[in-house]
Design a protein around this motif. Structure first.
Motif, short mmCIF file in Angstrom:
data_model
loop_
_atom_site.label_atom_id
_atom_site.label_comp_id
_atom_site.label_asym_id
_atom_site.label_seq_id
_atom_site.Cartn_x
_atom_site.Cartn_y
_atom_site.Cartn_z
N ARG A 1 11.39 -16.44 -23.75
CA ARG A 1 10.08 -15.81 -23.83
C ARG A 1 10.18 -14.47 -24.55
N GLY B 1 5.76 -13.74 -28.60
CA GLY B 1 4.86 -13.02 -29.50
C GLY B 1 4.52 -13.78 -30.77
N LEU C 1 1.13 -13.91 -26.48
CA LEU C 1 2.23 -13.42 -25.65
C LEU C 1 2.10 -13.84 -24.19
N TYR D 1 2.31 -17.84 -22.94
CA TYR D 1 3.52 -18.60 -23.28
C TYR D 1 3.87 -19.67 -22.25
#
Length: 387
Positions: A99, A104, A199, A202
């Protein structure tokens, strides 16, 4: 982090009312390996451990379940094969990439090239020098990467519902990106203050949104004329558990695919299976595929075969009534037979396959009438079919 936890708590409440799809079959137990690429890859293995290795790669937001019925047919018809069906990264029971590194800009961690390196790492972990490769949709583009960049590791490959150019594909942009993810899911998540897309999305899944989203995906996304409802329900049950990071990353990356020129360098023998009612990669896209493969055959004498499933031509805006993008869900026995034939002889069966217009759950066959085109080293063998 607090805002993500808050959203997840709200979504868990909604999920309690979501329909749970169940299949009539129990899939075989999965194995798992930690790969050199950092991914823990889950996979199913069937057949003869000492047989010819066949690796099958599923499509976007699918899992190894996608080939469940094909694998059963292959095991029963030709038990001399070792069948390996992985869940690609971020799909099924395989792990997500980091992650911290990927959330992002998920597309950087879900390119076909990155997925292909996972598959090579799987080959290495299983001590497979080379394999027979089968790929559907996204998996077919991963297969292209493998054949182009690691031709010594691929004996031959079968591409089902494939494509070479994604930039103007309406599925990737209009339906998935604009209609579904950014038009529906993103606004729901951004009701939370300071939520950052992609972001903070995720690890959230479509199942977290609840019943309405699950039902929409079952109706619009996990569908195929002629496929059994139990199989579609089972696939959907796994599809809705795939994290949004995978949805966003793979969709964005696949839209950037342009293998029109690259495939002209192909040297691996290739079979393409395409359904006439493919509503994802239509006849125009198949012309691009064929052009690239014809060039590979012309320049490298690469054996290339193109077989069409389906009997009727779908007009624009018509619903699907014959075999289409997920043709292996509706005609698993016939697809299994073609894969086996291509592994054994380098050529598919000469059998035309289509759906009965009076009963879409009945697959029709006519021996000796397949629509087959062949180029390169296969052109003589298929001369009576070539168009």
């Amino acid at each position: 982090m607090n805002k993500v936890i808050s959203i997840l708590l709200l979504l868990v409440v909604a999920t309690a009312y979501a329909r749970s799809y169940k299949t009539t079959s129990t899939p075989p137990a999965k194995k798992a390996l930690r790969l050199s690429t950092g991914i823990t890859m889950s996979y199913i293995e069937r057949g003869n451990v000492g047989g010819k290795p066949v690796v099958l790669l599923h499509g976007l937001t699918d899992t190894s379940r996608s080939f469940e019925e094909v694998v059963e047919e292959m095991v029963s018809k030709y038990p001399h094969l070792r069948l390996i069906v992985p869940d690609l990264r971020g799909h099924g029971d395989s792990s997500m990439p980091s992650r911290n590194q990927c959330a992002g800009a998920p597309e950087t961690c879900f390119t076909p090239a990155v997925m292909a390196e996972d598959v090579i790492a799987l080959f290495d972990a299983l001590e497979l020098d080379a394999v027979y490769l089968v790929g559907h949709s996204m998996g077919s583009v991963v297969a292209q990467e493998l054949a182009l960049n690691h031709p010594d590791r691929v004996y031959n490959m079968v591409l089902i519902g494939t494509y070479v150019y994604g930039k103007d594909n309406s599925l990737f942009y209009d339906y998935l990106t604009i209609g579904l993810m950014e038009g529906s899911w993103k606004p729901m998540l951004e009701t939370e203050p300071d939520f950052s897309w992609p972001l903070d999305a995720y690890t959230i899944t479509p199942a977290d949104f609840g019943r309405e989203v699950t039902q929409r995906l079952r109706k619009e996304w996990v569908t195929e004329a002629g496929a059994s409802e139990s199989l579609l329900d089972a696939i959907c049950n796994e599809t809705v558990k795939i994290p949004l990071g995978t949805w966003i990353g793979t969709t964005t990356a696949l839209r950037q695919v342009d293998n029109r020129k690259a495939l002209e360098a192909l040297t691996v023998p290739t079979l393409v299976l395409w359904g006439t009612h493919d509503m994802v990669f239509d006849k125009d896209e198949q012309e691009r595929v064929m052009h690239a493969l014809q060039e590979a055959a012309r320049v490298n004498n690469t054996p290339v075969v193109f077989k069409t499933y389906g009997k009727t031509v779908r007009r624009a805006r018509d619903p699907q009534r014959d075999l289409g993008h997920n043709l292996h869900w509706a005609a698993p026995a016939q697809v299994a037979a073609d894969i086996i034939s291509f592994v054994r002889t380098g050529f598919p069966n000469d059998v035309q396959v289509w759906l009965n217009p009076e009963n879409p759950y009945e697959v029709m066959e006519m021996p000796g009438a397949a629509q087959i085109s062949a180029w390169g080293a296969n052109r003589v063998q298929a001369s009576r079919h070539s168009r």
